[in-house]
Design an enzyme around this catalytic site. Sequence first.
Site, PDB file in Angstrom:
ATOM      1  N   ASP A 161       0.896  -1.278  -0.061  1.00  0.00           N
ATOM      2  CA  ASP A 161       0.064  -0.058   0.057  1.00  0.00           C
ATOM      3  C   ASP A 161       0.910   0.912   0.034  1.00  0.00           C
ATOM      4  OD1 ASP A 161      -2.329  -1.557   0.075  1.00  0.00           O
ATOM      5  OD2 ASP A 161      -2.482  -1.171   2.181  1.00  0.00           O
TER       6      ASP A 161
ATOM      7  N   ARG B  65      -1.322  -0.538  -8.710  1.00  0.00           N
ATOM      8  CA  ARG B  65      -2.668  -0.093  -8.448  1.00  0.00           C
ATOM      9  C   ARG B  65      -2.901   1.392  -8.358  1.00  0.00           C
ATOM     10  NH1 ARG B  65      -3.686  -0.967  -2.079  1.00  0.00           N
ATOM     11  NH2 ARG B  65      -4.473  -3.353  -2.746  1.00  0.00           N
TER      12      ARG B  65
END
Length: 312
Positions: A136, A187
């Site tokens: 992340d 992402r």
Amino acid sequence: MIDRAARTFFHLLAQSSALKKLASRYGMRRPTSFARRFIAGETVGEAIDAARRLEAKHLHLTLDLLGESVTSIDSAASATREYLDVIDAVIASGIERGISLKLTQLGLDVDKATAVDNLRKILEPAEPAGFFVRIDMENSPYTDVTLEIFETLWQQGYRQIGVVLQSALLRSERDLARMAALGAPVRLVKGAYKEPKSVAYQRKSEVDAAYRRMVKAMLTGGHYPAIATHDPAMIRFTQDFARDHHVSADKFEFQMLYGIRRDLQTSLVKDGHRVRVYVPFGREWFPYFMRRLAERPANVGFVVRGILSESG
Ligand code: FDA
């Protein structure tokens, strides 16, 4: 304007230890408690149950053991051990093998070497078992070091890893070119953190415009991009661009957060898209939860109703 003020307010509230105590007391204790709308549970068993319900709807998943900003080697080591237990539990359960993690959870605030060592400890069993591990992206002070660590591991031959870029940051289009050159899966998100104007677009229209430019670049030159958003406008743009440029639905995926726009998740699956749901769980759910409220202050109503009914 009101929206910006509300976001700032929730980011400030996220620092409140009194609120954290109150929320932690009432937020998860019953199946109907308010935090369960966004968090799959406090244990890996609850997360696996949630994952099975998603898989029954033909949704893919990535599990996130919540936690961030640990400040000691011991807590980073214990977060790493917890992730290793999650890996074992996922293998035993037979659900899809995907996890997302944060480098500050693995000790990045202690030092870079600690975080890299801990990440390697997780990748060693995860990669051969076929896990995909997404790192992340946290707030902008961590962007450089997160990308550096990712590149180091990529160059060492780890290939089942991916990174996240935030369209809100002014630098992200350059970072996207750098990741595309590497062949790394990205992402794309808008960005969940409050950032200063020296590094980030402040207007939603600018963040959205950058998001669209990045979608175009990823669909034409990326490597299995993940378009992570709940924004119907961004999703429609992606679908239209993919159709007009003959990018088939198996060349990219949509991603959404657990509990948000469940209707859209299933309708995209019906339209033939791959959709992955980010399934957060664990005891340290408060900061994640507050970021979700900051994104959509309207959600605060159901939290207040939840606290009143739980404490009454
Ligand atoms: P935006 O916030 O503009 O909202 C568009 C619409 O989506 C809203 O009008 C509403 O309909 C719906 N919506 C959005 N948020 C909602 C909420 N909380 N509750 C209900 N409805 C909501 N960020 C980051 O900085 N680093 C990361 O690593 C990640 N990882 C990540 C993974 C995945 C799978 C997703 C989907 C998102 C992230 N994010 C993230 C979070 C991301 O940066 C962003 O904050 C949120 O996705 C909200 O932005 P949207 O693109 O959904 O659009």
